[in-house]
Scaffold this motif. Structure first.
Motif, PDB file in Angstrom:
ATOM      1  N   VAL A  10       0.820  -1.203   0.000  1.00  0.00           N
ATOM      2  CA  VAL A  10       0.000   0.000   0.000  1.00  0.00           C
ATOM      3  C   VAL A  10       0.857   1.258   0.000  1.00  0.00           C
ATOM      4  N   ASP A  11       2.019   1.215   0.674  1.00  0.00           N
ATOM      5  CA  ASP A  11       2.883   2.396   0.690  1.00  0.00           C
ATOM      6  C   ASP A  11       3.424   2.717  -0.699  1.00  0.00           C
ATOM      7  N   ASP A  12       3.772   1.672  -1.460  1.00  0.00           N
ATOM      8  CA  ASP A  12       4.273   1.906  -2.820  1.00  0.00           C
ATOM      9  C   ASP A  12       3.150   2.360  -3.742  1.00  0.00           C
ATOM     10  N   LEU A  13       1.937   1.851  -3.525  1.00  0.00           N
ATOM     11  CA  LEU A  13       0.785   2.308  -4.298  1.00  0.00           C
ATOM     12  C   LEU A  13       0.565   3.807  -4.083  1.00  0.00           C
ATOM     13  N   LEU A  14       0.582   4.238  -2.829  1.00  0.00           N
ATOM     14  CA  LEU A  14       0.413   5.657  -2.525  1.00  0.00           C
ATOM     15  C   LEU A  14       1.509   6.500  -3.165  1.00  0.00           C
ATOM     16  N   ALA A  15       2.733   6.008  -3.082  1.00  0.00           N
ATOM     17  CA  ALA A  15       3.863   6.765  -3.629  1.00  0.00           C
ATOM     18  C   ALA A  15       3.736   6.931  -5.144  1.00  0.00           C
ATOM     19  N   LYS A  16       3.309   5.882  -5.824  1.00  0.00           N
ATOM     20  CA  LYS A  16       3.217   5.949  -7.288  1.00  0.00           C
ATOM     21  C   LYS A  16       2.060   6.850  -7.729  1.00  0.00           C
ATOM     22  N   ILE A  17       0.941   6.776  -7.034  1.00  0.00           N
ATOM     23  CA  ILE A  17      -0.185   7.662  -7.366  1.00  0.00           C
ATOM     24  C   ILE A  17       0.219   9.124  -7.161  1.00  0.00           C
ATOM     25  N   THR A  18       0.855   9.414  -6.026  1.00  0.00           N
ATOM     26  CA  THR A  18       1.270  10.785  -5.726  1.00  0.00           C
ATOM     27  C   THR A  18       2.260  11.307  -6.750  1.00  0.00           C
ATOM     28  N   ALA A  19       3.240  10.465  -7.102  1.00  0.00           N
ATOM     29  CA  ALA A  19       4.247  10.888  -8.082  1.00  0.00           C
ATOM     30  C   ALA A  19       3.610  11.146  -9.448  1.00  0.00           C
ATOM     31  N   ASP A  20       2.646  10.305  -9.824  1.00  0.00           N
ATOM     32  CA  ASP A  20       1.993  10.494 -11.123  1.00  0.00           C
ATOM     33  C   ASP A  20       1.165  11.772 -11.154  1.00  0.00           C
ATOM     34  N   LEU A  21       0.480  12.072 -10.069  1.00  0.00           N
ATOM     35  CA  LEU A  21      -0.288  13.318 -10.005  1.00  0.00           C
ATOM     36  C   LEU A  21       0.633  14.528 -10.150  1.00  0.00           C
ATOM     37  N   GLU A  22       1.774  14.467  -9.490  1.00  0.00           N
ATOM     38  CA  GLU A  22       2.723  15.578  -9.580  1.00  0.00           C
ATOM     39  C   GLU A  22       3.302  15.710 -10.984  1.00  0.00           C
ATOM     40  N   ALA A  23       3.382  14.592 -11.693  1.00  0.00           N
ATOM     41  CA  ALA A  23       3.935  14.602 -13.049  1.00  0.00           C
ATOM     42  C   ALA A  23       2.885  14.918 -14.116  1.00  0.00           C
ATOM     43  N   GLY A  24       1.630  15.137 -13.702  1.00  0.00           N
ATOM     44  CA  GLY A  24       0.596  15.526 -14.651  1.00  0.00           C
ATOM     45  C   GLY A  24      -0.209  14.384 -15.237  1.00  0.00           C
ATOM     46  N   TYR A  25      -0.055  13.174 -14.674  1.00  0.00           N
ATOM     47  CA  TYR A  25      -0.859  12.049 -15.146  1.00  0.00           C
ATOM     48  C   TYR A  25      -2.233  12.058 -14.478  1.00  0.00           C
ATOM     49  N   LEU A  26      -3.128  11.215 -14.984  1.00  0.00           N
ATOM     50  CA  LEU A  26      -4.499  11.164 -14.481  1.00  0.00           C
ATOM     51  C   LEU A  26      -4.805   9.755 -13.966  1.00  0.00           C
ATOM     52  N   PRO A  27      -4.528   9.481 -12.700  1.00  0.00           N
ATOM     53  CA  PRO A  27      -4.875   8.161 -12.135  1.00  0.00           C
ATOM     54  C   PRO A  27      -6.389   7.957 -12.183  1.00  0.00           C
ATOM     55  N   PHE A  28      -6.820   6.751 -12.608  1.00  0.00           N
ATOM     56  CA  PHE A  28      -8.267   6.517 -12.668  1.00  0.00           C
ATOM     57  C   PHE A  28      -8.692   5.154 -12.165  1.00  0.00           C
ATOM     58  N   CYS A  29      -7.768   4.213 -12.005  1.00  0.00           N
ATOM     59  CA  CYS A  29      -8.182   2.856 -11.624  1.00  0.00           C
ATOM     60  C   CYS A  29      -7.074   2.156 -10.865  1.00  0.00           C
ATOM     61  N   VAL A  30      -7.452   1.432  -9.809  1.00  0.00           N
ATOM     62  CA  VAL A  30      -6.530   0.545  -9.115  1.00  0.00           C
ATOM     63  C   VAL A  30      -7.117  -0.861  -9.163  1.00  0.00           C
ATOM     64  N   ILE A  60      -7.193  -0.873   0.100  1.00  0.00           N
ATOM     65  CA  ILE A  60      -7.157  -0.366  -1.279  1.00  0.00           C
ATOM     66  C   ILE A  60      -8.400   0.468  -1.558  1.00  0.00           C
ATOM     67  N   ARG A  61      -9.546   0.054  -1.002  1.00  0.00           N
ATOM     68  CA  ARG A  61     -10.757   0.854  -1.177  1.00  0.00           C
ATOM     69  C   ARG A  61     -10.579   2.257  -0.583  1.00  0.00           C
ATOM     70  N   GLU A  62      -9.923   2.345   0.571  1.00  0.00           N
ATOM     71  CA  GLU A  62      -9.692   3.648   1.189  1.00  0.00           C
ATOM     72  C   GLU A  62      -8.829   4.544   0.303  1.00  0.00           C
ATOM     73  N   ILE A  63      -7.806   3.961  -0.298  1.00  0.00           N
ATOM     74  CA  ILE A  63      -6.948   4.743  -1.201  1.00  0.00           C
ATOM     75  C   ILE A  63      -7.723   5.155  -2.442  1.00  0.00           C
ATOM     76  N   LEU A  96     -10.582   6.992  -7.389  1.00  0.00           N
ATOM     77  CA  LEU A  96     -10.213   5.972  -8.359  1.00  0.00           C
ATOM     78  C   LEU A  96     -11.282   4.877  -8.401  1.00  0.00           C
ATOM     79  N   TRP A  97     -11.436   4.294  -9.561  1.00  0.00           N
ATOM     80  CA  TRP A  97     -12.254   3.092  -9.717  1.00  0.00           C
ATOM     81  C   TRP A  97     -11.469   1.929  -9.117  1.00  0.00           C
ATOM     82  N   MET A  98     -12.098   1.138  -8.280  1.00  0.00           N
ATOM     83  CA  MET A  98     -11.446  -0.050  -7.718  1.00  0.00           C
ATOM     84  C   MET A  98     -12.005  -1.296  -8.391  1.00  0.00           C
ATOM     85  N   HIS A  99     -11.143  -1.961  -9.142  1.00  0.00           N
ATOM     86  CA  HIS A  99     -11.515  -3.228  -9.782  1.00  0.00           C
ATOM     87  C   HIS A  99     -10.822  -4.366  -9.057  1.00  0.00           C
TER      88      HIS A  99
END
Length: 473
Positions: A204-224, A242-245, A251-254
């Motif tokens: 979960v920590d790496d998931l948070l880190a990657k989402i945060t980094a992508d937002l800062e880089a201008g990407y659009l997270p939409f699904c986990v 994962i639902r909380e994140i 984000l859509w949770m699949h």
């Protein structure tokens, strides 16, 4: 042959059911797999384009003598390779009945009763998972198609054509997620692979880190994508976390539960799936842990109207005229397929005929078999586990005395040879996995015929085959 008489149909069916009874009756006495080469099989096939027909007995004889012996016997109790259902006689008869009716479940008017049966059966699955009454879905060919449909619906919530969409999935996630991303125009490169922990669950920590980094880089997270039983080790990701994140970042949770989600029917595994009912979509395969013959997968949407927005398309030849709302229902509005066979019949017949209590006991027995294998491996001095057991997938390797001080590469190479030799031997069948860079023997218990004794025989087979390898070397 195109339009046989009633007597002929009875004669054919008697021959087929007798074959089925004989085949299943001596299944344990058959080898799981027979070493073969393509050329030898092709020699048995008549390549000439058939001009004159053949009688049914001749066709069945060919199937019995040229197809069955040269196939992998997936219903065998020691067929542990892959996530392979044995099928059931009840499911086979349901497929026969469905093919006889030959309903095409596109819209209600095309197959009124079959459509209603599918809607009912989908609702039963919704209840098994604990989804709210508003949820809905449909049967598809398998988990890959279910994952594709779910990601298409997810994309509908944050559509973007600039190539900035991002999906998050662990390194253990099935490749069908990346394939779906490519087919949907999202791009494989936009599937961000998240690290896993020592139990092969998403970190979960790496998931948070990657989402945060992508937002800062201008990407659009939409699904986990969360896993409810990974294909390598059977790991179940922490679904509630994962639902909380997903909620925090909208984000859509699949959930890919193609292999494992029906284990929610087993009391000992139920706690692993806490939070699954909060997913936005889930992929399941009744042709895995409901033991049904292929093909029948399933996708459930928490809000079906989002899927309808993704898939609905109007054309004059599909326009529904003069129907009330219920009768105007169209399955094609909720997934990519138009023509669809009557898959729901075998799911309905199994659930209705067997019942959830007995299915739960069968799944519990499969889990117990995997745990028994783990206990024997840990008690031995010549086997070792490579991953902890969560459901019914087990990963381990053989380390005989002469290799105990050998290099990791030598142990890997030996187990690769051992796997091939075991498959060719035919008494038991395993597949393979690479975990932490190391080769592992991998198996999955997904058969109501498998017993604790079969797990013991598997280790006996491996030791026997290993001795023959050593003698040959």
């Amino acid at each position: 042959m195109l339009d046989p008489s009633a007597d002929e149909i009875c004669s054919w069916s008697n021959s087929v059911t007798q074959f089925m009874a004989d085949y299943l009756g001596d299944l344990r006495d058959r080898g799981v797999y027979r070493h073969m080469v393509s050329r030898a099989i092709r020699k048995r096939l008549d390549p000439a384009l058939p001009i004159d027909g053949s009688d049914f007995d001749e066709l069945l004889k060919f199937f019995r003598e040229a197809i069955v012996p040269f196939s992998r016997q997936n219903a065998h109790p020691r067929m542990f390779g892959y996530v392979q259902s044995p099928g059931t006689p009840l499911g086979a008869f349901a497929d026969l009945l469905a093919s006889t009716l030959n309903a095409n479940l596109t819209v209600w008017r095309s197959a009124p009763a079959p459509v209603e049966l599918e809607r009912l059966t989908i609702d039963w699955i919704r209840q098994i998972l604990g989804f709210k009454a508003e949820a809905g879905g449909r049967f598809v060919s398998g988990g890959s198609m279910a994952n594709l449909a779910a990601l298409a619906a997810a994309r509908q919530t944050k559509y973007d054509s600039s190539g900035r969409l991002r999906i998050y999935a662990s390194t253990e996630t099935h490749f069908s997620i990346s394939k779906a991303a490519a087919l949907l125009g999202i791009g494989r490169e936009n599937v961000r692979l998240v690290a896993v922990d020592e139990r092969f669950k998403i970190r979960v920590d790496d998931l948070l880190a990657k989402i945060t980094a992508d937002l800062e880089a201008g990407y659009l997270p939409f699904c986990v994508v969360a896993n409810a039983g990974t294909v390598n080790t059977g790991a179940v990701d922490p679904l509630a976390e994962i639902r909380e994140i997903a909620d925090r970042f909208q984000l859509w949770m699949h959930v890919d539960g193609s292999y494992g989600a029906f284990a929610v029917l087993a009391e000992s595994a139920k706690k692993l799936f806490a939070g699954i009912e909060r997913a936005d979509s889930i992929a399941l395969d009744p042709h895995k842990w409901l033991y049904l013959p292929v093909d029948v997968g399933c996708v459930i949407y928490r809000e079906p109207e989002i899927a309808r927005a993704a898939f609905a398309h109007e054309a004059e030849y599909t326009r529904i005229i003069g129907q009330q709302a219920d009768e105007a229902f169209a399955f094609w509005d909720y997934g990519p397929e138009l023509s669809r066979r009557f898959r729901a019949l075998k799911v309905w017949m199994l659930l209705k005929g067997v019942g959830l209590d007995y299915l739960g006991e069968a799944i519990e027995s499969n889990l117990a078999c995997a745990r028994h294998l783990e206990s024997m491996v840990r008690a031995s001095n010549d086997f070792e586990m490579v991953a902890p057991i969560e459901l019914s997938i087990f990963c381990f390797r053989h380390v005989p005395a002469q290799l105990r001080n050998g290099s990791p590469q030598a142990i890997d190479a030996f187990n690769e040879r051992l796997l091939i030799a075991l498959q060719r031997d035919g008494s038991s069948y395993l597949s393979n996995a690479t975990l932490g860079g190391r080769f592992a023997l991998r198996g999955c218990v997904l058969n109501y015929r498998t017993t604790l004794r079969d797990m013991e025989l598997l280790l006996d087979d491996l030791r026997r085959v290993a001795r023959s390898l050593a003698a040959f070397a």
